[in-house]
Structures are given as structure tokens and as C-alpha cells.
Design an enzyme around this catalytic site. Structure first.
Site, PDB file in Angstrom:
ATOM      1  N   CYS A 145      43.180  30.794  45.708  1.00  0.00           N
ATOM      2  CA  CYS A 145      41.898  30.867  44.999  1.00  0.00           C
ATOM      3  C   CYS A 145      41.047  29.632  45.216  1.00  0.00           C
ATOM      4  O   CYS A 145      39.865  29.622  44.894  1.00  0.00           O
ATOM      5  CB  CYS A 145      42.138  31.094  43.513  1.00  0.00           C
TER       6      CYS A 145
ATOM      7  N   LYS B 186      37.764  30.077  47.247  1.00  0.00           N
ATOM      8  CA  LYS B 186      36.599  30.816  46.759  1.00  0.00           C
ATOM      9  C   LYS B 186      35.335  29.992  46.925  1.00  0.00           C
ATOM     10  O   LYS B 186      35.371  28.765  47.058  1.00  0.00           O
ATOM     11  CB  LYS B 186      36.809  31.229  45.304  1.00  0.00           C
TER      12      LYS B 186
ATOM     13  N   ASP C 179      39.796  41.037  43.586  1.00  0.00           N
ATOM     14  CA  ASP C 179      40.151  39.648  43.894  1.00  0.00           C
ATOM     15  C   ASP C 179      40.917  39.620  45.202  1.00  0.00           C
ATOM     16  O   ASP C 179      41.459  40.632  45.650  1.00  0.00           O
ATOM     17  CB  ASP C 179      40.998  39.035  42.784  1.00  0.00           C
TER      18      ASP C 179
ATOM     19  N   ASP D 293      42.745  39.142  35.931  1.00  0.00           N
ATOM     20  CA  ASP D 293      41.396  39.442  35.422  1.00  0.00           C
ATOM     21  C   ASP D 293      41.444  40.512  34.337  1.00  0.00           C
ATOM     22  O   ASP D 293      40.721  40.427  33.332  1.00  0.00           O
ATOM     23  CB  ASP D 293      40.493  39.914  36.570  1.00  0.00           C
TER      24      ASP D 293
ATOM     25  N   GLY E  46      44.347  52.276  50.066  1.00  0.00           N
ATOM     26  CA  GLY E  46      43.554  51.127  50.456  1.00  0.00           C
ATOM     27  C   GLY E  46      43.056  51.258  51.877  1.00  0.00           C
ATOM     28  O   GLY E  46      42.788  52.358  52.369  1.00  0.00           O
ATOM     29  N   HIS E  47      42.969  50.115  52.555  1.00  0.00           N
ATOM     30  CA  HIS E  47      42.390  50.081  53.891  1.00  0.00           C
ATOM     31  C   HIS E  47      43.029  48.929  54.648  1.00  0.00           C
ATOM     32  O   HIS E  47      43.411  47.915  54.056  1.00  0.00           O
ATOM     33  CB  HIS E  47      40.874  49.882  53.797  1.00  0.00           C
TER      34      HIS E  47
ATOM     35  N   ASP F  32      40.956  33.873  32.229  1.00  0.00           N
ATOM     36  CA  ASP F  32      42.027  33.300  33.038  1.00  0.00           C
ATOM     37  C   ASP F  32      41.473  32.105  33.795  1.00  0.00           C
ATOM     38  O   ASP F  32      40.339  32.109  34.266  1.00  0.00           O
ATOM     39  CB  ASP F  32      42.653  34.337  33.978  1.00  0.00           C
TER      40      ASP F  32
END
Length: 699
Positions: free
Chosen positions: A371, A374, A414, A437, A487-488, A578
Site C-alpha cells: 500500500c 499508492k 484495492d 475496507d 475476475g480477469h 482502517d
């Protein structure tokens, strides 16, 4: 994935972190051209460090600390461009060419090298000297009035008995036969003189039923090697190999160290031969992968290995050592001890001082992952401010619908570049981070979708990476009763490595939907676990973190915070968020922004830190996102008032901790003052032992 200059064609798995594999990795760091160019390489080890056996008696004697004998495998793998997987190996499936691991999916391989060490032959009721890690923990805590009693007459038994004598104990040796078993008559006589001088009694032809505390009864290879169907020596269980170290009858499989035995050239387990095997193993792995069909290089090990046995330094005059080589024995002498010290230190220096060949100091810190990758808050807020049509929720998850039963349907997204190289563990951490989250809004996770970007590689390699990644996702979802809907997948370009992003969905009753605010005067702020992951993984990327710190941090980060939802709800949680990329102050600032006319008294000394975080921050180490997060320090001039011991406020390291970006960070919850202490007690009882009350909301 690390270290790949070209798309890999196959997967090489190094099973075990023994001396041969450690030296193999070092060789690839120093001579990258000797690394197989066409392979994705993974090292699997039960621990993130490997103990150098030559220093273990000195550790027991108290002459050196345990970390002086530890090789940092995680750092070594990072420098060598090898994926590190910390897992217990439970078996081998030869038909599927897969290494079986405890608690996670098997790893498929095209080539496999075994250096999994040995275990001590069983002795009822006695602690085994191997594996070394549990033995050292046992020795460190040994507190009996007498003893310990050791069963065995080899070099390990002699040296450890002397080490315990140096610690002030009165050890005894139980021998199966009439004398020691040090390889020659001269060695046996020298060993007995050394023990007699230390007043260590020998009980000869001791019955098997005689009780012992510690077993030094010889080495056996792990039983799963024979159970898998590999050809093994009937007596020791060691895997039989050709002179090339390739397993007899199994092309592409290699074995070395204490678990391997060359047909026709048997040698007892010894670190000397493990060291000498490393260049041969390096050459033959490269030939097997990059030049299939090229003859493998044979190895003819020397007939004898030098052994230096220390006496632990039990005498006031200082430590001495014996030198044993085949039929010869010399000593004990102090100069032999100094020689042994020099050899042991030189071996460890190969790893502790290791840097990539030709590497220059980086002009700037490496950009962090997780994270901490970001976008900083300022450009994010500026961009969103220019998009008037963008409906950006102020809370951690968006309310996308109100269902027929009145529940709110929440959604969040996320993801980040891989924090660790292990695809299963990285997916687990990413999923826990994404779920946070929803947890911060009081909502259990019900489903998720994943977007996985894989590096360019052969189809079999991509399949393995995808299997490990999706299994890591499911390891977090399934215990919650959540499902992966789909998903992908994408293939990265321009050398892009593995990355994962997820959308997570859940629902919550409106009465239990926790927003970031408003905070209410009188509320107490509870932090569910320690801070510091940002600086710790910044140090890990620079190969400058203590391995124990990273191992402890990963244990905390892997703990799901889903069980906190009912607990916080019972204690009247009023607001929650969070703590992630913007750090504690940044996310606390968001709670304050949602709460007009309040300020927060923050007890900086109560904010818990992961082991090593404050030490690194005090040394000037920081995540690459921390400078941008420093804008939140402006809150300390207004809405946030620091409280704590001493007249001068927090040290710089504690201030830096407040803006450290977190991956899988804690929940920050506002609770009524009347229930905060009880909530904290329940949290700690539920396994969140570092949870703390860190602040108060003021009018």
C-alpha cells in the site's frame, strides 16, 4: 518476479535452505551469468533463516549470540533474484512433479534440487539435536538442577557436552558402545581426554532404556523422501545420486548436503562436503536448464573432511579446539580454536557482507510496494476535485444499493504491486488488505473478484503463478464464508511483474454501518494492532532488515481482522476506519474531517509499533510514501494534540511512526469511554495482544 531478464521457460524449485543452497544463492549474486537464464526460481524453507551448524556449539556455550550463526535466506533470495517461500515441506509427488507444502497448495516444478538437511535418529523422551532451531530454543530454556544427559558419541555429542559444561552444567554422555565415534582411534582418544579434563563422565554400553535429555544419535534424511519413491540409502534414508548430484533414475532432480549420498562414494554428513558441492550443483542446474543434453559435470568429493571441535571455553584460560582429519588428531590447543573462529567467521562473512557484484549505492531509496505504492493524498484529492461528476464516497466502502431486506450493499476495490515475491502469500496479504475496507464499515465480506497481472512467461509458469495467487485469495475468503466470483487476467508488458487487485462486496444493516465520523466528545480511540509495516518492508527491499522483524511483521499482517466486527459492535463502535497507505495521522485526519467541532488528544507513547520499526525510523529509514504523508503532521498544530510522557514530546522516530504507510494495517475505532477498556480486554484475549487505547475525542 525477481531477477528475470527474459521470460522464464520453466520452474526450478530449491527445496530447503541448507548450506549448499545458501552458497548456490550467493554464487548467483556474485556471478549472475551462472544463474539459469530460462528459469523462474523458488526457494522453499521452513524458516527465513538457516543456522550455520559450525557455530551452534558456540551459541550453546554462550560465546556468540544466536543471530551470529543465522544466514538470512529472505535477504539472500532478494539479492539473487529468487522467490522466497516460507513453508513446511511435507512430501513430494513425483508423478505430478510437485513439492507438497503444509497449509498451502503444492508447488509444481520442472527441475528440483533437494537440500533439506537431516533429522536426528529417534530416542524416546529426548530432545533431538536436529532440526537445530527447536534444539536451540530447548537449550536456551534448559533449567534442570543437573545434566543434561546426552545420548551419542559422535562429534556433535562431544562438542555440545563441552558447550553445556561451559554454561555451568554437569553433562553426562551415554554411549552405545565402549567408546566415542569420532572417525579414528586417535580422534577417539583425543576426544576422551578433552571430556575427562572437563569432568564429563562417559557411561559406556548404556542400555537403550536409560533416560536421556538430548539425542545426538546420528542423522537420518527426512522420511518423506523415501515415502515419495526416491531411491534412498537403506540405513540413512539419504537420496542416492550420481556423481553429478542428479538423483539416480530421476532426470532433472538433484540432491545434496545431508539429504544426498553419491552412489559408490559414501561420505558422512558434513558441512565441508555441503560447501564443496555448491559449485558442482550450480554448474549442473544451469546445464540442465539452459543446455539440456549437455553432459553434467561429475564431482569426486575428497575422502576426508577437516573437523575442528571446540571445548566451549569452560576453563578460565579460554577456549581450545581439537583438529581431526581422517586418521589424524591434533590438540587441544588455543591456536586451533582461533583457527576455527577464523574459518567460521569467514564463512558467515560471505553472507553478511554480501552485495551484488558491481552494485553501486542507490542515489534514491527504491520505491516501496504494497500500500506504500499508492498515489499520495495531494494529487489524488486534486484530481478528484476537478471531476465534478465523480461521486467519491467519504467512507472506506461505497454503498451501491439498499437491498429488499433493508441491508446496505457495500463495495470497495484495492490492490498494489506485489509486497512479497511469494505469489500465495502476496495474494493473501492483498486480500486481507482489500477486505479491511469493508471491515472498517462493519460489513462482513461475502464475495470478491480479482484482477491478476502475470509476468510474461511460458504457459506452465504462468499457470503455476495463477494457481498460487488464486489459492492465496481463497485462503482469506473461505474462512469468512465468502466466495471468489471470478475476475480477469492480464499479461504484463515491459517487464512488469505480478500484481493483484480485488473488488470486495458485503452487506451490513444500516444500524451497524460504521462511517469515519462523526466522532463524539468523550469517545476513546482503539487501535487493533501495531504500526510499522511501511518502514520494515522499505528496509527489507534494501536488504537491511533483521529477518526476525520481517517474520514477526508477516505473522501480524496475516491475521484476519474479521473477528473484530462482532466484538466492536457489542461495545458500541461509533466510527471506524482502517489505517493504510496514508498512515495513522492521515486516516485519523479523515475521521476528524467527518466530525465538526472536535479535536483528538493522541497518546503517542501508547501507539504500538511492530518489532524493529522504531529502530529503523530512528536510523533514518523510511518508506518512499512517508515524505508525502508528512503533510498530515500539520494536524499536530491544530486538531490533534499529542500527549505522553516527558516534557519534550515524542522522539522523531515516534513522530515518523504516525505517518508510516501501512499494508494490512489496523482498524482505528471510536468507542464510548464506558466500554473501551472492556473492548480492549476482549481484543487482547482474541489474539490481538498489541491492541491499545491511543487517544480521546475532545469537544
Amino acid at each position: 518476479m525477481p531477477g528475470l531478464s527474459a521470460p522464464p521457460r520453466l520452474h526450478l524449485v530449491l527445496a530447503g535452505g541448507g548450506h549448499s543452497h545458501a552458497l548456490l544463492l550467493r554464487r548467483w549474486v556474485m556471478r549472475p551469468a551462472q544463474r539459469p537464464a530460462a528459469a523462474l526460481i523458488t526457494l522453499v524453507s521452513r524458516g527465513s533463516t538457516a543456522l550455520y551448524s559450525g557455530l551452534v556449539p558456540a551459541v550453546v556455550a554462550g560465546l556468540v549470540p544466536a543471530d551470529a550463526a543465522a544466514i538470512d535466506l529472505r535477504r539472500l533470495c532478494r539479492l539473487a533474484g529468487v522467490t522466497f517461500v516460507q513453508a513446511e515441506i511435507t512430501g513430494l509427488d513425483l508423478a505430478e512433479r510437485a513439492l507438497l507444502l503444509a497449509g498451502r497448495p503444492a508447488l509444481r516444478f520442472a527441475r528440483l534440487s533437494l537440500d533439506v538437511g537431516a533429522v536426528t535418529a529417534p530416542c524416546a523422551g529426548a530432545m533431538a539435536v536436529k532440526p537445530l532451531e527447536p534444539f536451540l530454543a530447548w537449550a536456551d530454556g534448559y533449567a534442570a538442577a543437573e545434566g543434561p544427559v546426552l545420548r551419542g558419541g559422535g562429534a556433535a555429542a562431544v562438542e555440545l557436552a563441552l558447550a553445556f559444561r561451559a554454561r555451568g552444567w554437569r553433562p553426562r554422555l551415554l554411549l552405545r558402545g565402549q567408546g566415542l565415534q569420532l572417525g579414528s582411534a586417535a580422534a577417539n582418544r583425543a576426544g576422551e581426554r578433552l571430556l575427562a579434563a572437563a569432568v564429563i563422565p562417559l557411561e559406556r554400553q548404556a542400555p537403550e532404556r536409560a533416560a536421556a535429555d538430548l539425542a545426538c544419535t546420528g542423522s537420518l534424511a527426512p522420511a518423506w523422501l523415501a515415502a515419495a519413491g526416491l531411491p534412498v540409502d537403506p540405513g540413512s534414508g539419504r537420496v542416492r545420486t550420481a556423481a553429478s548430484l542428479e538423483v539416480v533414475g530421476h532426470p532433472g532432480l538433484f540432491a545434496c548436503g545431508d539429504c544426498g549420498l553419491i552412489d559408490g562414494q559414501p561420505r558422512p554428513p558434513s558441512g565441508v562436503w555441503a560447501v564443496r558441492a555448491a559449485p558442482v550443483l550450480a554448474a549442473n542446474l544451469k546445464r540442465s536448464i539452459d543446455s539440456p543434453g549437455r553432459p553434467l559435470r561429475p564431482w569426486r568429493p575428497q575422502p576426508f573432511a577437516l573437523q575442528l571441535l571446540g571445548d566451549g571455553g569452560w576453563q578460565p584460560a579460554g577456549p581450545r579446539a581439537l583438529a581431526l582429519f581422517g586418521p589424524l588428531a591434533l590438540g587441544p590447543h588455543r591456536w586451533l580454536w582461533h583457527w576455527k573462529q577464523a574459518i567460521d567467521q569467514a564463512f558467515m562473512d560471505r553472507f553478511t557482507a554480501l552485495q551484488p557484484m558491481g552494485a553501486a549505492p542507490a542515489a534514491e531509496p527504491m520505491p516501496c510496494r504494497g500500500c506504500a505504492a499508492k498515489l499520495p493524498a495531494a494529487p489524488l484529492q486534486a484530481a478528484l476535485g476537478r471531476l465534478a461528476a465523480a461521486a467519491v464516497p467519504a467512507d472506506d466502502a461505497a454503498v451501491v444499493a439498499r437491498l429488499d431486506d433493508g441491508a446496505l450493499l457495500l463495495q470497495s476495490v484495492d490492490g498494489f504491486p506485489a509486497l512479497v515475491d511469494d505469489p500465495w502469500l502476496n495474494a493473501r496479504l492483498t486480500t486481507l488488505h482489500a477486505c479491511s475496507d469493508l471491515w472498517a464499515c462493519g460489513a462482513p465480506v461475502e464475495s470478491a473478484q480479482a484482477l491478476v497481472t502475470l509476468p510474461a512467461a511460458a504457459a506452465a509458469v504462468q499457470e503455476e503463478l495463477l494457481v498460487q495467487t488464486l489459492a492465496g485469495v481463497c485462503s482469506v475468503l473461505e474462512p469468512q464464508g465468502a466466495v471468489l466470483l471470478g475476475g480477469h487476467t492480464l499479461e504484463g508488458r515491459d517487464g512488469a511483474g505480478l500484481s493483484l487487485a480485488l473488488t470486495v462486496n458485503g452487506r451490513v444493516a444500516p444500524a451497524q454501518f460504521w462511517r469515519k465520523g462523526p466522532l463524539q466528545p468523550g469517545d476513546v480511540l482503539l487501535l487493533s494492532r501495531p504500526l510499522g509495516s511501511g518502514v520494515l518492508f522499505a528496509a527489507a527491499m534494501a536488504a537491511a532488515a533483521d529477518p526476525a522483524w520481517i517474520e514477526q511483521a508477516l505473522a501480524v499482517l496475516q491475521q484476519s481482522q474479521a473477528p473484530l466486527l462482532p466484538l466492536l459492535a457489542r461495545h458500541g463502535c461509533r466510527a471506524c476506519t482502517d489505517v493504510t497507505g496514508f498512515g495513522l495521522l492521515g486516516h485519523l485526519g479523515e475521521m476528524i474531517a467527518a466530525s465538526p467541532a472536535v479535536r483528538v488528544a493522541l497518546d503517542w507513547a501508547a501507539v504500538p509499533a511492530l518489532p524493529g520499526a522504531l529502530e529503523l525510523l530512528a536510523a533514518g529509514v523510511a518508506s518512499s510514501l512517508a515524505p508525502a504523508n508528512a503533510a498530515a503532521l500539520a494536524l499536530l498544530d491544530g486538531a490533534v494534540q499529542l500527549e505522553g510522557p516527558g516534557p519534550h514530546g515524542p522522539e522523531p522516530a515516534h513522530r515518523a511512526l504516525l505517518i508510516d504507510p501501512q499494508t494490512c494495517g489496523p482498524l482505528l475505532a471510536a468507542l464510548p469511554a464506558s466500554s473501551a477498556a472492556a473492548a480492549l480486554q476482549e481484543l487482547r484475549a482474541a489474539g490481538f495482544g498489541a491492541a491499545a487505547l491511543i487517544g480521546r475525542v475532545l469537544a
